[in-house]
Design a protein around this motif. Structure first.
Motif, PDB file in Angstrom:
ATOM      1  N   UNK A  57      34.821 -44.803 -17.854  1.00  0.00           N
ATOM      2  CA  UNK A  57      34.170 -44.290 -19.059  1.00  0.00           C
ATOM      3  C   UNK A  57      32.698 -44.672 -19.150  1.00  0.00           C
ATOM      4  N   UNK A  58      32.270 -45.662 -18.385  1.00  0.00           N
ATOM      5  CA  UNK A  58      30.855 -46.055 -18.393  1.00  0.00           C
ATOM      6  C   UNK A  58      29.950 -44.950 -17.851  1.00  0.00           C
ATOM      7  N   UNK A  59      30.505 -44.068 -17.029  1.00  0.00           N
ATOM      8  CA  UNK A  59      29.690 -43.023 -16.406  1.00  0.00           C
ATOM      9  C   UNK A  59      28.905 -43.573 -15.235  1.00  0.00           C
ATOM     10  N   UNK A  60      28.260 -42.662 -14.505  1.00  0.00           N
ATOM     11  CA  UNK A  60      27.523 -43.071 -13.302  1.00  0.00           C
ATOM     12  C   UNK A  60      26.418 -44.062 -13.633  1.00  0.00           C
ATOM     13  N   UNK A  61      25.708 -43.863 -14.713  1.00  0.00           N
ATOM     14  CA  UNK A  61      24.574 -44.737 -15.035  1.00  0.00           C
ATOM     15  C   UNK A  61      25.030 -46.163 -15.309  1.00  0.00           C
ATOM     16  N   UNK A  62      26.073 -46.310 -16.095  1.00  0.00           N
ATOM     17  CA  UNK A  62      26.565 -47.641 -16.419  1.00  0.00           C
ATOM     18  C   UNK A  62      27.130 -48.355 -15.204  1.00  0.00           C
ATOM     19  N   UNK A  63      27.892 -47.625 -14.404  1.00  0.00           N
ATOM     20  CA  UNK A  63      28.477 -48.242 -13.207  1.00  0.00           C
ATOM     21  C   UNK A  63      27.393 -48.613 -12.197  1.00  0.00           C
ATOM     22  N   UNK A  64      26.409 -47.749 -12.047  1.00  0.00           N
ATOM     23  CA  UNK A  64      25.331 -48.037 -11.109  1.00  0.00           C
ATOM     24  C   UNK A  64      24.546 -49.271 -11.523  1.00  0.00           C
ATOM     25  N   UNK A 114      22.451 -45.819  -6.284  1.00  0.00           N
ATOM     26  CA  UNK A 114      21.288 -44.978  -6.576  1.00  0.00           C
ATOM     27  C   UNK A 114      21.340 -43.592  -5.945  1.00  0.00           C
ATOM     28  N   UNK A 115      22.355 -43.298  -5.154  1.00  0.00           N
ATOM     29  CA  UNK A 115      22.481 -41.949  -4.580  1.00  0.00           C
ATOM     30  C   UNK A 115      22.914 -40.972  -5.668  1.00  0.00           C
ATOM     31  N   UNK A 116      22.122 -39.946  -5.945  1.00  0.00           N
ATOM     32  CA  UNK A 116      22.487 -39.006  -7.017  1.00  0.00           C
ATOM     33  C   UNK A 116      23.665 -38.124  -6.623  1.00  0.00           C
ATOM     34  N   UNK A 117      24.523 -37.851  -7.571  1.00  0.00           N
ATOM     35  CA  UNK A 117      25.645 -36.936  -7.347  1.00  0.00           C
ATOM     36  C   UNK A 117      25.848 -36.134  -8.629  1.00  0.00           C
ATOM     37  N   UNK A 158      31.873 -50.334  -2.496  1.00  0.00           N
ATOM     38  CA  UNK A 158      30.700 -49.888  -3.251  1.00  0.00           C
ATOM     39  C   UNK A 158      30.830 -48.434  -3.704  1.00  0.00           C
ATOM     40  N   UNK A 159      31.140 -47.483  -2.814  1.00  0.00           N
ATOM     41  CA  UNK A 159      31.293 -46.097  -3.288  1.00  0.00           C
ATOM     42  C   UNK A 159      32.514 -45.909  -4.173  1.00  0.00           C
ATOM     43  N   UNK A 160      33.581 -46.685  -3.905  1.00  0.00           N
ATOM     44  CA  UNK A 160      34.781 -46.566  -4.740  1.00  0.00           C
ATOM     45  C   UNK A 160      34.465 -46.961  -6.181  1.00  0.00           C
ATOM     46  N   UNK A 161      33.757 -48.067  -6.352  1.00  0.00           N
ATOM     47  CA  UNK A 161      33.385 -48.503  -7.693  1.00  0.00           C
ATOM     48  C   UNK A 161      32.401 -47.541  -8.338  1.00  0.00           C
ATOM     49  N   UNK A 162      31.427 -47.094  -7.586  1.00  0.00           N
ATOM     50  CA  UNK A 162      30.437 -46.156  -8.141  1.00  0.00           C
ATOM     51  C   UNK A 162      31.113 -44.913  -8.705  1.00  0.00           C
ATOM     52  N   UNK A 163      32.167 -44.453  -8.050  1.00  0.00           N
ATOM     53  CA  UNK A 163      32.839 -43.229  -8.468  1.00  0.00           C
ATOM     54  C   UNK A 163      33.872 -43.463  -9.575  1.00  0.00           C
ATOM     55  N   UNK A 164      33.931 -44.682 -10.110  1.00  0.00           N
ATOM     56  CA  UNK A 164      34.775 -44.935 -11.271  1.00  0.00           C
ATOM     57  C   UNK A 164      36.150 -45.476 -10.978  1.00  0.00           C
TER      58      UNK A 164
END
Length: 469
Positions: A57-64, A114-117, A158-164
């Motif tokens: 629920x934090x979204x990409x910005x919060x997780x990043x 920081x990779x945009x998606x 790292x990518x697993x966490x970034x994607x929620x």
């Protein structure tokens, strides 16, 4: 930031209840690793399920933002982590080794953050609008190897966490301490229960692979274990990313400058003392420059000091475990017995402690020799003579694996033409094994499937969802 001793103590079980981990360079005890049970794995998965929705629920910005803080935490403890890694895995502090690996952990965390998606509009013609989004999978299981235990764990988490997603990590039984310490440091910046390392035996890994609450498995390791994971994951139709065994070929074209490429060839083959999936493991050299390449490689190899990883002068270390030492020693001896020429090495000093196998270069060897057809995963490089590029390509493609490959030439266009003919997930030009967190990486044939790194790596840790209308 904790001291080395405090960090090690924080991940250690009660005295006498764990498993002693030994330094492969000395045989001395590094510390005790906990032996987590299946019940503890179940609790970790339950905790991950509970923590994941709020994280998503934090979204990409919060997780990043949290991942960027985690990168800073890794850097604060970088020297302590590198020292533990060197003692447990064996790799030296300097060169492309322990300090390099810990630095790569921070770098991959930052790039994942920081990779945009953005949602992708696939159709918008005035009547139909379809967008492609990626939703969290849920809980991801990450099973890592012993050769780059910290770095590859970060490649997975790292990518697993970034994607929620939440993540449960199963480190190798050979190198659990460094991964446990790394996860503890990263968890300084993450919600409780979101990321857990479970240090158990094969039963823990097998249960993680089949568990119905695990939506995806990330695995780096042998092809045989990868096949077992495929079977055990089938019942719940898990998503998989598998980076499996490699036996990478390099082709040196006749216009290459032997002296100019010798050091890059060396590190392509001997990074981490050869214990790298995407290391150069078979080198095909045109007959016109074969002797020169052999001579220059020997000169470079002789100048690379091997020894205890905590000695600041060393850049090569021991093999991590006795089983791998025996694999390398047996393959070299079989090559010698077949009539191959040992240019350097091949005679380990068995009177000294540690699993040190000397840097070994083997020439005049048949392409069907086991040192070529089987992955040695250690400091022994066979060098094969060829007459035509067609012959080299055919030999390079002959095996059932295809993680990486390389072409070496003074003519980049010519090298690219040869590269396009090679059956490998990545083909490097005038270097080998240079991975980049921005560039997709994955294998062909039995070297696995799925992509890691960059945008494609992020997508692989999400469930694609099309919103049509």
């Amino acid at each position: 930031m904790e001291t080395y001793d405090a960090l090690l103590a924080s991940i250690s079980p009660a005295s006498g209840t764990g498993r002693t981990i030994l330094d492969p360079a000395t045989g001395d005890a590094v510390g005790e690793a906990p032996i987590h049970s299946l019940e503890e794995l179940e609790q970790a998965i339950t905790d991950a399920q509970a923590a994941q929705p709020a994280w998503a629920a934090l979204g990409h910005a919060g997780r990043s933002a949290s991942l960027l803080k985690a990168a800073e935490a890794v850097e604060r403890s970088a020297e302590e982590l590198a020292r533990l890694l060197s003692r447990e895995q064996g790799k030296p502090l300097n060169g492309p080794n322990a300090r390099f690996e810990v630095g790569a952990c921070a770098a991959w965390l930052r790039v994942a953050a920081t990779t945009p998606l953005e949602p992708e509009t696939v159709v918008d013609d005035g009547e139909t609008r379809a967008e492609l989004h990626y939703k969290p999978i849920g809980v991801v299981g990450a099973i890592g190897p012993w050769n780059w235990p910290m770095m590859i764990t970060v490649w997975q988490i790292a990518p697993a966490l970034r994607m929620g997603n939440a993540v449960v990590v199963k480190p190798s039984e050979y190198t659990p301490l460094g991964v446990l310490a790394l996860v503890k440091v990263i968890n300084e910046e993450l919600p409780e229960g979101l990321l857990t390392a479970v240090s158990g035996g094969r039963d823990v890994g097998a249960r993680l692979a089949e568990h119905p609450a695990i939506g995806k498995i990330m695995f780096t390791g042998s092809t045989a274990t990868g096949k077992a994971i495929i079977k055990s994951s089938a019942g719940t139709v898990k998503r998989l990313t598998l980076e499996l065994g490699g036996n990478d070929a390099g082709i040196v074209l006749p216009d290459a400058d032997p002296k100019a490429i010798a050091e890059d060839l060396f590190w392509g083959a001997f990074i981490n003392t050869g214990q790298t999936c995407a290391a150069l493991k078979r080198l095909y050299v045109h007959e016109d420059i074969y002797d020169a390449v052999c001579e220059d490689l020997v000169a470079v190899a002789k100048a690379m000091p091997m020894g205890n990883g905590l000695d600041e002068n060393n850049v090569l270390g021991p093999l991590q475990n006795k089983a791998q030492y025996d694999v390398v020693a047996n393959l070299v001896e079989a090559a010698r017995a077949s009539g191959a020429r040992i240019l350097l090495g091949g005679n380990p000093d068995t009177t000294k402690p540690g699993y040190f196998y000397p840097t070994t270069l083997v020439a005049d060897i048949d392409n069907d020799n086991p040192l070529i057809t089987e992955e040695q995963f250690g400091p022994a490089l066979p060098i094969i003579r060829y007459s035509s590029v067609d012959e080299a390509v055919e030999k390079a493609n002959a095996l059932d694996v295809g993680l990486g490959a390389s072409v070496w030439s003074g003519n980049r266009d010519a090298a690219r033409e040869v590269a396009a003919r090679l059956q490998a997930g990545t083909v490097w030009i005038n270097r080998h094994g240079a991975v980049d967190p921005r560039i997709p990486f994955g294998g062909a044939k039995q070297s696995g499937y799925g992509l890691e790194f960059g945008i494609e790596g992020l997508k692989a840790l999400g469930v694609p969802q099309v919103i049509n209308g």
